[in-house]
Design a protein around this motif. Structure first.
Motif, PDB file in Angstrom:
ATOM      1  N   UNK B  15       4.949  -5.377   0.695  1.00 60.64           N
ATOM      2  CA  UNK B  15       5.656  -4.312   1.406  1.00 60.64           C
ATOM      3  C   UNK B  15       5.828  -3.103   0.502  1.00 60.64           C
ATOM      4  N   UNK B  16       5.589  -1.907   1.067  1.00 57.72           N
ATOM      5  CA  UNK B  16       5.737  -0.681   0.302  1.00 57.72           C
ATOM      6  C   UNK B  16       4.462  -0.207  -0.362  1.00 57.72           C
ATOM      7  N   UNK B  17       3.489  -1.129  -0.527  1.00 57.52           N
ATOM      8  CA  UNK B  17       2.228  -0.763  -1.164  1.00 57.52           C
ATOM      9  C   UNK B  17       1.254  -0.210  -0.114  1.00 57.52           C
ATOM     10  N   UNK B  59      -1.988  10.319  10.824  1.00 59.04           N
ATOM     11  CA  UNK B  59      -0.937  10.195  11.822  1.00 59.04           C
ATOM     12  C   UNK B  59       0.180   9.358  11.218  1.00 59.04           C
ATOM     13  N   UNK B  60       1.171  10.059  10.681  1.00 62.95           N
ATOM     14  CA  UNK B  60       2.281   9.351  10.056  1.00 62.95           C
ATOM     15  C   UNK B  60       1.828   8.557   8.848  1.00 62.95           C
ATOM     16  N   UNK B  61       2.090   7.270   8.872  1.00 60.65           N
ATOM     17  CA  UNK B  61       1.713   6.402   7.744  1.00 60.65           C
ATOM     18  C   UNK B  61       0.240   6.015   7.753  1.00 60.65           C
ATOM     19  N   UNK B  62      -0.463   6.367   8.799  1.00 61.84           N
ATOM     20  CA  UNK B  62      -1.850   5.940   8.982  1.00 61.84           C
ATOM     21  C   UNK B  62      -2.817   7.104   8.770  1.00 61.84           C
ATOM     22  N   UNK B  79       3.606   3.793   3.486  1.00 64.85           N
ATOM     23  CA  UNK B  79       3.690   2.487   2.848  1.00 64.85           C
ATOM     24  C   UNK B  79       3.548   1.371   3.889  1.00 64.85           C
ATOM     25  N   UNK B  80       3.048   0.239   3.473  1.00 65.56           N
ATOM     26  CA  UNK B  80       2.889  -0.886   4.384  1.00 65.56           C
ATOM     27  C   UNK B  80       4.245  -1.523   4.673  1.00 65.56           C
TER      28      UNK B  80
END
Lengths: 112, 116
Positions: B15-17, B59-62, B79-80
């Protein structure tokens, strides 16, 4: 808006039986598609339709039939079920000339 | 003949990576690429797309990157989050125009697991 709905969610068939997988969309999409997904594989196109009364074969059409009498409905027919048709079936729809397809929740079919 | 390939069946990240999912294609006539996300017992849902005239779309995190010369695209998630855990499919479609029926060619999918 329900989007794309499929029935049934699950079904077990015996070899040689027939059934119809139902697909309905309420987005007034002209284009509709049927896919199957086998474990560890991507989605393979079975049949598609660009409008009421028009259908065409996809990549893996053998053993299936379709009809498109209305814009909303696109049923998939299995006439003589075989174990090789055990799969998860997805119906999808889209507007013409766009690539974003909207999928139903799927029907998990097992043929024994 | 697999025209769209996802060579990594699975990916596990913290998470976070950053999560990086890859996809290769063989047909140079593909001109539009999409990523779909699929949770168990649900249908695929559209995530992000890119046209062949671009090399990046965000698009945002992606973010999706396209390298036409290498016939390669990738999806970056930063981040994941644990809720990103799903199967990701890349898909490709052909050149627009008369007779185009919007058919998509899908890769085999990559299962992403994001660990808390």
């Amino acid at each position: 808006n329900a989007g794309v709905t499929q029935t049934p969610k699950f079904r077990i068939l015996k070899i040689g039986q027939s059934m119809t997988l139902q697909c309905t969309q309420d987005m007034n999409h002209n284009y509709m598609y049927w896919y199957r997904q086998d474990p560890g594989m991507g989605l393979k196109l079975i049949y598609y339709s660009v409008g009421a009364g028009i259908t065409d074969k996809g990549e893996v059409p053998n053993g299936y039939n379709v009809s498109r009498s209305t814009t909303e409905d696109f049923p998939l027919r299995l006439e003589l079920a075989a174990p090789s048709q055990t799969s998860v079936y997805f119906c999808a729809s889209s507007y013409p000339q766009t690539d974003t397809q909207y999928f139903g929740p799927g029907t998990r079919l097992t043929v024994l | 003949d697999q025209q769209v390939k996802q060579n990594s069946p699975s990916l596990s990240v913290q998470e976070g990576r950053i999560s990086i999912l890859n996809c290769d294609y063989t047909n140079s006539m593909f001109d539009y690429f999409l990523w779909y996300k699929k949770y168990p017992a649900e249908g695929p849902t559209f995530l992000i797309s890119i046209s062949s005239i671009k090399d990046k779309n965000e698009d945002g995190r992606f973010t999706v990157f396209l390298n036409k010369s290498a016939k390669h695209l990738s999806l970056h998630i930063v981040p994941s989050q644990p809720g990103d855990s799903a199967v990701y499919f890349c898909a490709a479609s052909g050149i627009k125009g008369a007779g185009n029926t919007g058919k998509l060619i899908f890769g085999q999918g990559t299962t992403l697991q994001v660990k808390p």
